[in-house]
Design an enzyme around this catalytic site. Sequence first.
Site, PDB file in Angstrom:
ATOM      1  N   MET A 172       0.826  -1.205   0.000  1.00 48.68           N
ATOM      2  CA  MET A 172       0.000   0.000   0.000  1.00 48.68           C
ATOM      3  C   MET A 172       0.858   1.253   0.000  1.00 48.68           C
ATOM      4  O   MET A 172       0.526   2.253  -0.652  1.00 48.68           O
ATOM      5  CB  MET A 172      -0.934  -0.010   1.220  1.00 48.68           C
ATOM      6  N   LYS A 173       1.977   1.229   0.696  1.00 50.48           N
ATOM      7  CA  LYS A 173       2.890   2.371   0.703  1.00 50.48           C
ATOM      8  C   LYS A 173       3.426   2.651  -0.700  1.00 50.48           C
ATOM      9  O   LYS A 173       3.521   3.814  -1.123  1.00 50.48           O
ATOM     10  CB  LYS A 173       4.040   2.104   1.680  1.00 50.48           C
TER      11      LYS A 173
END
Length: 299
Positions: A172-173
């Site tokens: 997700m980062k």
Amino acid sequence: MSKERIGFIGVGLMGHGMAKNIVEKGWPLTVLGHRNRAPVEDLKARGAAEAANPRDLAEKSDIVVICVTGSPQVEATINGQDGLASAGKPLLICDCSTSEPSSTLKLAAELAPRNITLIDTPLSRTPTDAEAGTLDVMVGGDPAAVDRAWPVLEAFSQRIIKTGPVGTAHTMKLLNNFLALGYAAIYAEALALGAHAGLTPEVFDSVIRGGRMDCLFYQTFFKYVLERDRDAHKFTLVNALKDTTYLASFANAAGLANPVGSAVRNSYALAVGTGHGQDYVPMLSDIVAQMNGVKLAKD
């Protein structure tokens, strides 16, 4: 109830503020020494202890927070000579770095039989937010480990988002950074095209600011473009290339096409390849303009 002992590795731009909040909120803190002594000495003055190497730090800690550049540094910190794992004791490791998900999954699987739990806890926002304790944290991992780490993460964050199993937070980062770095590449090209047509950055900004395409990232980017504030967004172009390269590796491993991601990565590869790796992301606007024979800054 006594608080667990916290170790912190990577007291740089982001890490110093995070560690400061941990120690000031009452956690027993040990930090790893660094060639840049200023943040280490500041944290020691606030009550932190200093470790000689990662093994020494592990021996003095129950939970270790890592905030370094990327996966090679994380792997070396854990498995290198005198690394965290060499202490041979149970640990919970929170990796706040922007790491490659495949490396995170491999590390977590290797460490589990050694009674070391790894969770991924990457960050969003800026060094200013790290100092203020208002970062956003994404967290992936075993629910019990996440619950145990939660109070420590709360010491330097305003928002914590559970993403799922280990590896999902680092994924997700990368997606979060892809959006931001993609915007930056688009802003840079749009400004160069506008300059060629006689449209100044001020005119460009007067149309975009306050409209549907305005956002906090846009405002930070344009604080450099308009005010020449070099510190508006202190994230280097070489780190931008690293993150977009991690995204490309993720897409390749998944067998997915990501043509826009490849184009964005090439923008940063070009900037780094022409000697601008230590410049910050908003400065991409000047690099793209120069390559196109136009100028954005007033003489």
